[in-house]
Write a protein that holds these residues in place. Sequence first.
Motif, mmCIF file in Angstrom:
data_model
loop_
_atom_site.group_PDB
_atom_site.id
_atom_site.type_symbol
_atom_site.label_atom_id
_atom_site.label_comp_id
_atom_site.label_asym_id
_atom_site.label_seq_id
_atom_site.Cartn_x
_atom_site.Cartn_y
_atom_site.Cartn_z
ATOM 1 N N GLU A 48 0.827 -1.212 0.000
ATOM 2 C CA GLU A 48 0.000 0.000 0.000
ATOM 3 C C GLU A 48 0.860 1.261 0.000
ATOM 4 O O GLU A 48 0.607 2.196 -0.768
ATOM 5 C CB GLU A 48 -0.943 0.004 1.220
ATOM 6 N N TYR A 84 -3.955 7.673 -2.167
ATOM 7 C CA TYR A 84 -4.502 6.654 -1.279
ATOM 8 C C TYR A 84 -5.550 5.790 -1.989
ATOM 9 O O TYR A 84 -5.647 4.593 -1.719
ATOM 10 C CB TYR A 84 -5.040 7.287 0.004
ATOM 11 N N ARG A 85 -6.297 6.392 -2.887
ATOM 12 C CA ARG A 85 -7.272 5.614 -3.678
ATOM 13 C C ARG A 85 -6.548 4.534 -4.488
ATOM 14 O O ARG A 85 -7.034 3.418 -4.619
ATOM 15 C CB ARG A 85 -8.041 6.557 -4.606
ATOM 16 N N SER A 86 -5.345 4.842 -4.997
ATOM 17 C CA SER A 86 -4.583 3.858 -5.769
ATOM 18 C C SER A 86 -4.213 2.642 -4.930
ATOM 19 O O SER A 86 -3.987 1.562 -5.457
ATOM 20 C CB SER A 86 -3.325 4.498 -6.351
ATOM 21 N N ALA A 87 -4.147 2.836 -3.611
ATOM 22 C CA ALA A 87 -3.821 1.738 -2.690
ATOM 23 C C ALA A 87 -5.073 1.144 -2.056
ATOM 24 O O ALA A 87 -4.978 0.300 -1.169
ATOM 25 C CB ALA A 87 -2.879 2.247 -1.607
ATOM 26 N N GLY A 88 -6.254 1.608 -2.499
ATOM 27 C CA GLY A 88 -7.508 1.069 -1.970
ATOM 28 C C GLY A 88 -7.855 1.579 -0.588
ATOM 29 O O GLY A 88 -8.622 0.931 0.139
ATOM 30 N N ILE A 89 -7.314 2.735 -0.200
ATOM 31 C CA ILE A 89 -7.560 3.289 1.135
ATOM 32 C C ILE A 89 -8.355 4.580 0.992
ATOM 33 O O ILE A 89 -7.835 5.571 0.475
ATOM 34 C CB ILE A 89 -6.242 3.562 1.880
ATOM 35 N N PRO A 90 -9.613 4.581 1.452
ATOM 36 C CA PRO A 90 -10.391 5.820 1.376
ATOM 37 C C PRO A 90 -9.946 6.811 2.455
ATOM 38 O O PRO A 90 -9.621 6.418 3.578
ATOM 39 C CB PRO A 90 -11.829 5.361 1.619
#
Length: 166
Positions: A48, A84-90
């Motif tokens: 991430e 962060y969206r690229s790592a799936g973290i909202p």
Amino acid sequence: MAIAGSSRPCHGQGRLVALLLTLMLLAGCASRDLATQDPRPGEGLSIERALILATAEGALGTPYRFGGNSPEGLDCSGLVELAYRSAGIPVPRTADDQFRTLPEARQARPGDLLFFGDRRKATHVGIYRGDGQMIHAPGSGRKVVSVPLDVAYWQDRFLGAASPAP
């Protein structure tokens, strides 16, 4: 101390000086240290964090756009949201909401968020890149850049760090 042409002491000036000294002391006590921690040699980052940093580094040179959160234009919190969206973290959309809701970090690691402001509100956010550098969208007419953190400007305005990535 006496005022010219008067034999009366100027008590107002002494009080003003004392008040200013007290405020300076309190302001110094209220500041936080901008502490960072880079990985040790051979110690890797989570997938991430690697994705967050790769996305932020890929955004270098992107023009600033108020409210922007896409490769066409970014503001500071939009850069964070994109990375962060690229790592799936909202994450929340604004710097202040990010500062108030994301988990605090005592020492920023690469991929963590760094918040700056005026003690009442976080007005700016960047992503710690490692090696004393931050990637951020600085403002109108400028582009996403990486800057050193050892500058007094950042040190004086630092509010804290957040670590929403594993």
